[in-house]
Design a protein around this motif. Structure first.
Motif, short mmCIF file in Angstrom:
data_model
loop_
_atom_site.label_atom_id
_atom_site.label_comp_id
_atom_site.label_asym_id
_atom_site.label_seq_id
_atom_site.Cartn_x
_atom_site.Cartn_y
_atom_site.Cartn_z
N LYS A 162 -2.90 3.43 -3.49
CA LYS A 162 -2.84 4.12 -4.49
C LYS A 162 -2.02 3.55 -5.66
O LYS A 162 -2.56 3.75 -6.99
CB LYS A 162 -2.22 5.46 -3.94
N ARG A 163 -1.08 2.81 -5.37
CA ARG A 163 -0.14 2.47 -6.34
C ARG A 163 -1.16 1.29 -7.19
O ARG A 163 -0.61 1.20 -8.38
CB ARG A 163 1.36 1.74 -5.87
N MET A 164 -1.77 0.76 -6.57
CA MET A 164 -2.71 -0.39 -7.34
C MET A 164 -3.76 0.04 -7.80
O MET A 164 -4.71 -0.69 -7.94
CB MET A 164 -2.81 -1.79 -6.20
N ALA A 165 -3.93 1.46 -7.91
CA ALA A 165 -5.28 1.90 -8.35
C ALA A 165 -5.79 1.09 -9.73
O ALA A 165 -5.02 0.95 -10.75
CB ALA A 165 -5.17 3.49 -8.42
N GLY A 166 -6.98 0.71 -9.83
CA GLY A 166 -7.60 0.30 -10.84
C GLY A 166 -7.08 -1.15 -11.38
O GLY A 166 -7.48 -1.61 -12.42
N THR A 167 -6.55 -1.77 -10.70
CA THR A 167 -5.94 -3.11 -10.73
C THR A 167 -6.98 -4.15 -10.17
O THR A 167 -6.85 -5.47 -10.77
CB THR A 167 -4.63 -3.39 -9.97
N GLY A 168 -7.94 -3.81 -9.53
CA GLY A 168 -8.67 -4.84 -8.72
C GLY A 168 -8.07 -5.60 -7.38
O GLY A 168 -8.68 -6.36 -6.84
N VAL A 169 -6.96 -4.71 -7.06
CA VAL A 169 -6.32 -5.26 -5.70
C VAL A 169 -6.55 -4.32 -4.81
O VAL A 169 -6.28 -2.87 -5.20
CB VAL A 169 -4.64 -5.40 -6.10
N THR A 170 -7.30 -4.60 -3.52
CA THR A 170 -7.45 -3.58 -2.69
C THR A 170 -6.23 -3.81 -1.69
O THR A 170 -6.02 -4.83 -1.52
CB THR A 170 -8.79 -3.65 -2.05
N VAL A 171 -6.02 -2.71 -0.97
CA VAL A 171 -5.00 -2.64 0.15
C VAL A 171 -5.55 -1.79 1.36
O VAL A 171 -5.99 -0.55 1.24
CB VAL A 171 -3.61 -2.11 -0.30
N ASN A 172 -5.74 -2.43 2.55
CA ASN A 172 -6.30 -1.77 3.51
C ASN A 172 -5.61 -1.95 4.89
O ASN A 172 -4.81 -2.95 4.91
CB ASN A 172 -7.85 -2.15 3.73
N SER A 173 -5.93 -1.26 5.93
CA SER A 173 -5.29 -1.79 7.18
C SER A 173 -6.50 -1.88 8.18
O SER A 173 -7.46 -1.14 8.22
CB SER A 173 -4.67 -0.09 7.78
N VAL A 174 -6.27 -2.56 9.03
CA VAL A 174 -7.24 -2.76 10.07
C VAL A 174 -6.40 -2.59 11.45
O VAL A 174 -5.55 -2.87 11.51
CB VAL A 174 -7.74 -4.16 10.23
N SER A 204 -15.18 -4.84 -2.23
CA SER A 204 -14.42 -4.18 -3.48
C SER A 204 -14.18 -2.80 -3.39
O SER A 204 -13.52 -2.34 -4.38
CB SER A 204 -15.09 -4.95 -4.80
N ALA A 205 -15.11 -2.14 -2.96
CA ALA A 205 -14.97 -0.79 -3.04
C ALA A 205 -14.42 -0.23 -1.69
O ALA A 205 -14.09 1.10 -1.58
CB ALA A 205 -16.42 -0.11 -3.07
N THR A 206 -13.76 -0.92 -0.93
CA THR A 206 -12.93 -0.35 0.09
C THR A 206 -11.56 -0.62 -0.08
O THR A 206 -10.94 -1.82 0.12
CB THR A 206 -13.31 -1.43 1.58
N THR A 207 -10.82 0.49 -0.09
CA THR A 207 -9.34 0.27 -0.36
C THR A 207 -8.85 1.52 0.20
O THR A 207 -9.31 2.58 0.15
CB THR A 207 -8.93 0.12 -1.96
N GLY A 208 -7.41 1.51 0.56
CA GLY A 208 -6.81 2.47 0.97
C GLY A 208 -7.40 3.18 2.38
O GLY A 208 -7.08 4.23 2.91
N ALA A 209 -8.12 2.27 3.06
CA ALA A 209 -8.90 2.69 4.41
C ALA A 209 -8.14 2.21 5.42
O ALA A 209 -7.20 1.00 5.46
CB ALA A 209 -10.15 1.92 4.47
N ALA A 210 -8.14 2.85 6.52
CA ALA A 210 -7.71 2.28 8.14
C ALA A 210 -9.11 2.08 8.77
O ALA A 210 -9.68 2.84 9.23
CB ALA A 210 -6.86 3.58 8.50
N LEU A 211 -9.21 0.85 8.85
CA LEU A 211 -10.66 0.37 9.61
C LEU A 211 -10.45 0.11 10.91
O LEU A 211 -9.61 -0.77 11.34
CB LEU A 211 -11.17 -0.93 8.77
N ARG A 212 -10.88 0.76 11.91
CA ARG A 212 -10.83 0.71 13.28
C ARG A 212 -11.65 -0.47 13.80
O ARG A 212 -12.87 -0.25 13.81
CB ARG A 212 -11.12 1.83 14.08
N VAL A 213 -11.20 -1.50 14.56
CA VAL A 213 -11.88 -2.37 15.71
C VAL A 213 -11.33 -2.21 16.99
O VAL A 213 -10.78 -2.95 17.55
CB VAL A 213 -11.66 -3.81 15.13
N ASP A 214 -11.53 -0.74 17.43
CA ASP A 214 -10.74 -0.29 18.45
C ASP A 214 -11.61 -0.09 19.87
O ASP A 214 -11.33 0.39 20.84
CB ASP A 214 -9.88 0.87 18.31
#
Length: 263
Positions: free
Chosen positions: A170-182, A246-256
């Protein structure tokens, strides 16, 4: 889909073995320049040699640094000041009863599993934003959601990673930087192999068979009913690091393997 990361530099922390090594290999195959990190130079050198053999012509660099310390994080930043991709993979785990975990162990787990990613993300995210593109990935765990009774101190750090990643996204919103968890589930990394070695020796089963037995006994909600391979986890991470994500950010993506019983 062809993922092409040519011209991008990726740091994968804790990448001499296990999931981190598989991620580094996957990113190298996608054309990225990959920075291998571990605490000891011989392990870093071996990992570089292994990836170079698997991906002829790969662009690789090694930085030996203990990222469980502020000094180690600073050394990595000095060596690689402007990456495009940061995979915060380094982590430790150890089954131990809640009532036997001393204060210093809680602190050690927090420093390695959480603060390593905080320090590096803080050092790199603004530069990524200035360049208009970046990928930050935290390797969390299904244990962030299903806190394991035998590793409460570990689960707590993995939940903390989710909070940091979501907030930073959320802090990087609109910057082109995505942040996700796997979020991997039980995975046949070297660490898990070490944990299961007595079972393998006692039963004569293969590591895969012992992993499946562990999953059925301790993660019975698993849908795949086995442990994942490190490559299966790495595939998700490589995608999240790609231009195509590029449209995936702020997500918690499960490979569980379906361990987390929720929709």
């Amino acid at each position: 889909m062809k993922i092409d990361l040519s011209g991008k530099t990726a740091i994968v922390t804790g990448s001499t073995v296990g999931i981190g090594h598989a991620i580094a290999l996957g990113l190298a195959r996608a054309g990225a320049t990959v920075v291998i990190n571990g605490r000891k130079q011989p392990a870093v050198d071996k990992a570089i040699a292994d990836i170079a053999a698997a991906v002829p012509g790969a662009s690789l660099k090694g930085v030996a640094a203990d990222l469980g310390t502020a000094e180690g994080a600073a050394a990595l930043v000095a060596a690689v000041p402007a990456p495009d991709i940061l995979v915060n993979n380094v982590g430790i785990f150890n089954p131990q009863d809640f009532f036997e975990v001393p204060d210093e162990e809680w602190t050690r787990f927090f420093e390695v599993n959480v603060m390593s990613g905080v320090r590096l993300s803080r050092a790199y995210a603004q530069g990524m934003a200035e360049r208009g593109w970046g990928r930050i990935v935290f390797i969390s765990s299904e244990s962030a959601i299903n806190i394991p009774v035998e590793m409460v101190h570990y689960g707590f750090t993995k939940t903390a990673q989710l909070a940091v990643a979501r907030g930073l996204a959320k802090r990087m919103a609109g910057t082109g930087v995505t942040v996700n968890s796997v979020l991997p589930g039980p995975t046949l990394s070297e660490g898990v192999a070490e944990m299961l070695k007595d079972e393998v020796a006692k039963t004569g089963h293969s590591l895969e068979e012992a992993g499946a037995a562990f999953v059925k006994a301790h993660r019975p909600s698993s849908i795949i009913q086995r442990a994942a391979t490190v490559e299966e986890v790495a595939n998700m991470v490589v995608y999240v690091c790609s231009k195509e994500a590029s449209a995936t950010t702020g997500a918690a993506l499960r490979v569980d393997g379906g361990v987390v019983d929720t929709i």
